[in-house]
Design a protein around this motif. Structure first.
Motif, short mmCIF file in Angstrom:
data_model
loop_
_atom_site.label_atom_id
_atom_site.label_comp_id
_atom_site.label_asym_id
_atom_site.label_seq_id
_atom_site.Cartn_x
_atom_site.Cartn_y
_atom_site.Cartn_z
N ILE A 1 0.85 -1.21 0.00
CA ILE A 1 0.00 0.00 0.00
C ILE A 1 0.87 1.25 0.00
CG2 ILE A 1 -1.78 1.28 1.24
CD1 ILE A 1 -2.71 -1.34 2.47
N ALA A 2 1.93 1.22 0.82
CA ALA A 2 2.82 2.38 0.90
C ALA A 2 3.48 2.63 -0.46
CB ALA A 2 3.86 2.16 1.97
N GLU A 3 3.94 1.57 -1.07
CA GLU A 3 4.62 1.72 -2.36
C GLU A 3 3.69 2.33 -3.41
OE1 GLU A 3 6.86 -1.66 -3.50
OE2 GLU A 3 7.20 -0.90 -5.53
N GLU A 4 2.47 1.81 -3.46
CA GLU A 4 1.50 2.33 -4.42
C GLU A 4 1.21 3.82 -4.16
OE1 GLU A 4 0.35 0.93 -7.04
OE2 GLU A 4 -1.22 2.35 -7.59
N SER A 5 1.10 4.16 -2.89
CA SER A 5 0.75 5.56 -2.58
C SER A 5 1.90 6.50 -2.92
CB SER A 5 0.33 5.70 -1.12
OG SER A 5 1.44 5.54 -0.29
N VAL A 6 3.13 6.05 -2.75
CA VAL A 6 4.28 6.88 -3.12
C VAL A 6 4.29 7.08 -4.64
CG1 VAL A 6 6.81 6.99 -3.23
CG2 VAL A 6 5.68 6.28 -1.11
N LYS A 7 4.00 5.99 -5.35
CA LYS A 7 3.98 6.06 -6.81
C LYS A 7 2.92 7.07 -7.28
CE LYS A 7 4.47 1.78 -8.49
NZ LYS A 7 3.78 0.56 -8.99
N ARG A 8 1.82 7.11 -6.55
CA ARG A 8 0.73 7.99 -6.94
C ARG A 8 0.87 9.40 -6.39
NH1 ARG A 8 -4.74 5.79 -7.48
NH2 ARG A 8 -4.61 3.70 -8.35
N LEU A 9 2.02 9.71 -5.81
CA LEU A 9 2.31 11.04 -5.25
C LEU A 9 1.29 11.46 -4.19
CD1 LEU A 9 3.28 13.02 -8.50
CD2 LEU A 9 4.77 11.73 -6.96
N TYR A 10 0.92 10.53 -3.34
CA TYR A 10 -0.04 10.85 -2.28
C TYR A 10 0.61 11.69 -1.19
CZ TYR A 10 -3.86 7.69 -3.64
OH TYR A 10 -4.91 7.08 -4.27
N SER A 11 -0.14 12.65 -0.67
CA SER A 11 0.30 13.40 0.51
C SER A 11 -0.24 12.68 1.75
CB SER A 11 -0.28 14.81 0.45
OG SER A 11 -1.69 14.72 0.56
N GLY A 12 0.11 13.19 2.92
CA GLY A 12 -0.44 12.64 4.16
C GLY A 12 -1.95 12.74 4.16
N ARG A 13 -2.44 13.87 3.63
CA ARG A 13 -3.90 14.05 3.58
C ARG A 13 -4.54 13.01 2.67
NH1 ARG A 13 -4.67 19.64 2.07
NH2 ARG A 13 -4.65 20.19 4.27
N ASP A 14 -3.92 12.75 1.51
CA ASP A 14 -4.45 11.72 0.61
C ASP A 14 -4.45 10.36 1.30
OD1 ASP A 14 -4.74 13.55 -1.50
OD2 ASP A 14 -2.66 13.25 -2.15
N LEU A 15 -3.39 10.08 2.06
CA LEU A 15 -3.30 8.79 2.77
C LEU A 15 -4.40 8.66 3.81
CD1 LEU A 15 0.53 8.37 3.10
CD2 LEU A 15 -1.04 6.63 2.26
N LYS A 16 -4.65 9.78 4.49
CA LYS A 16 -5.71 9.75 5.48
C LYS A 16 -7.05 9.48 4.79
CE LYS A 16 -8.20 12.86 8.45
NZ LYS A 16 -8.35 14.27 8.81
N ASN A 17 -7.28 10.15 3.66
CA ASN A 17 -8.53 9.92 2.92
C ASN A 17 -8.61 8.49 2.39
OD1 ASN A 17 -9.27 12.54 3.40
ND2 ASN A 17 -8.53 13.31 1.43
N LEU A 18 -7.46 7.96 1.97
CA LEU A 18 -7.41 6.59 1.48
C LEU A 18 -7.85 5.62 2.59
CD1 LEU A 18 -6.24 4.65 -0.87
CD2 LEU A 18 -4.29 4.41 0.68
N CYS A 19 -7.27 5.82 3.78
CA CYS A 19 -7.61 4.93 4.90
C CYS A 19 -9.09 5.05 5.24
CB CYS A 19 -6.77 5.27 6.13
SG CYS A 19 -5.04 4.86 5.91
N GLN A 20 -9.57 6.29 5.22
CA GLN A 20 -10.98 6.48 5.55
C GLN A 20 -11.88 5.77 4.54
OE1 GLN A 20 -11.82 10.65 6.12
NE2 GLN A 20 -11.41 10.40 8.31
N ALA A 21 -11.53 5.90 3.27
CA ALA A 21 -12.33 5.25 2.23
C ALA A 21 -12.30 3.73 2.42
CB ALA A 21 -11.82 5.64 0.85
N ALA A 22 -11.11 3.19 2.73
CA ALA A 22 -10.98 1.75 2.91
C ALA A 22 -11.81 1.29 4.10
CB ALA A 22 -9.52 1.37 3.10
N VAL A 23 -11.73 2.04 5.18
CA VAL A 23 -12.49 1.69 6.39
C VAL A 23 -13.99 1.71 6.07
CG1 VAL A 23 -13.11 2.46 8.70
CG2 VAL A 23 -10.71 2.42 8.01
N TRP A 24 -14.40 2.70 5.31
CA TRP A 24 -15.83 2.77 4.95
C TRP A 24 -16.27 1.58 4.09
CZ3 TRP A 24 -20.03 4.55 6.81
CH2 TRP A 24 -19.96 5.66 7.67
#
Ligand code: ATP
Ligand code: MG
Length: 397
Positions: A310-333
């Protein structure tokens, strides 16, 4: 039937207010304080009678209570031992009243309570260390020539943790946290924004240790638009003077200004020179991304996840901390909806019944994240990042 007392109370309020103003005019601080408190008391009574306007009365009452503390406190009118030039020709009483008003505004609106701690921030170890060192140095006994940084500039793409860092600095130190957005002070207090800034630092000195977080400092720059308004010019000049001011020799008086920007290249020399420490707050690398995912899934079972992937994919996609937080929230939902398909139906239950039920959860799985990745897009491009890196190389440090 209850008797409606709001009429007489209103009259009493007007009288007390008038007496307060008279007391301020005459410079009778004690009486002004008393009258301000009386106004607050009457407003609180009015709040009881007028259900409809209750909140507004209580809010006003609080203002008067703050005002009663501010009455008579004078701005230190010297800078480096010289009397400060008075910019306006207003009579002293009127000016005093105005200053009290600004100080009350600062206390009511710009002081935030921060509960953020260092452990809530993933990565950014160097920045954290630098801020911690600054805080510690300010508290230690030390030779006079060693002074902590007065200002630190945080720059980097949106959502990388600049605001979070400032909150953590204040939260872990239990410092008074002043959170200021340059543009909103300007738009709200246009012509008076410079006075807001000096009142802000005055209150910060009184309430030290203090952290002043000046967000969007680029909006004060002279570089961006030639026709920068007189108001923002004056606000900037006042801020720069405050940053230049003498360090308080008393060892425990930390007043640290943390400024943040997404567009460091817009800053001019006048601002940059007051922030010799300019810290790049970059996108999270893999290790930081993993930490941020852990922080944002606390309390859930993540043993089935391949965090590295997951970390590798997010780095590739140029995610910020905010994007990561949104990603986790979406996954949890995704997980929650799957486990509780009739969730929306429960909306009809009374609140008390809902309180007795609990949400069904299961360990997070990769497929929750795969779905979430489809929804979160970073607004950044490689080119944007290169621009930050280039600026960091040239001007950072
Ligand atoms: N390093 C990090 N560790 C943990 N969470 C983070 C980190 N960076 C960002 N976040 C999450 O993203 C949110 C937004 O971060 P923050 O507001 O600090 O970004 P910012 O750099 O101030 O952005 P902007 O430039 O848009 O103001 C935070 O509230 C937090 O939930
Ligand atoms: Mg921010």
């Amino acid at each position: 039937m209850p008797v409606d007392l709001s009429g007489p109370l209103m009259a009493a309020f007007k009288k007390a207010k008038k007496e307060y103003e008279d007391a301020v005019q005459k410079g009778d601080v004690e009486r002004a304080k008393k009258k301000a408190l009386e106004c607050a008391r009457i407003l609180r009574q009015l709040a009881k009678y007028d259900e409809f306007n209750r909140e507004s009365y209580i809010k006003k009452a609080k203002k008067w209570e703050t005002l009663s503390k501010e009455v008579g406190k004078r701005r230190r009118s010297t800078v480096r031992g010289k009397p400060m030039k008075e910019s306006s020709a207003k009579p002293e009483n009127e000016e005093r009243e105005e200053e009290d008003k600004f100080r009350a505004y600062i206390r009511e609106n710009l002081i935030a309570k921060s509960k953020v701690k260092w452990k809530d921030i993933g990565g950014l170890d160097e920045v954290k260390a630098l801020i911690m060192e600054t805080v510690v140095i300010s508290a230690l006994q030390r030779p006079e020539s060693i002074q902590p940084w007065k200002g630190i500039l945080l720059f980097g793409p949106p959502g990388t943790g600049k605001t979070l860092l400032a909150s953590a600095a204040a939260g872990s130190l239990n410092a008074t946290f002043f959170s200021v957005k340059a543009s909103s002070v300007l738009s709200k207090y246009f012509g008076e924004s410079a006075k807001i800034i000096s009142a802000l630092y005055e209150v910060a000195r009184e309430e030290a240790p203090s952290i002043v977080f000046m967000d969007e400092i680029d909006s004060l720059t002279t570089k961006r638009s030639g026709e920068q308004s007189e108001a923002s010019r004056r606000m900037l000049a006042t801020l720069l003077t405050e940053l230049d001011g003498f360090q308080d020799k008393k060892s425990d008086r930390l007043i640290l200004t943390l400024a943040a920007t997404n567009t460091p290249w817009d800053l001019d020399e006048a601002i940059l020179s007051r922030f010799p420490r300019r810290i790049y707050v970059p996108l999270p690398d893999r290790k930081a991304a993993k930490e941020i995912i852990r922080i944002n899934t606390r309390g859930l079972d993540i043993s089935k996840l391949d965090l590295d992937a997951i970390a590798e994919e997010s780095v590739k996609r140029l995610y910020s901390g905010r994007d990561l937080k949104n990603l986790c929230q979406a996954a949890v939902w995704n997980m929650i909806r799957e486990e509780n398909p009739d969730l929306h139906k429960l909306a009809e239950l009374p609140y008390e019944k809902l309180r007795r039920r609990s949400l069904r959860t299961r360990p997070l799985e990769m497929r929750d994240f795969e779905e979430a990745f489809k929804r979160i897009k970073s607004p950044l491009t490689r080119k944007d990042i290169e621009r930050y890196e280039k600026w960091a190389e040239e001007f950072g440090g």
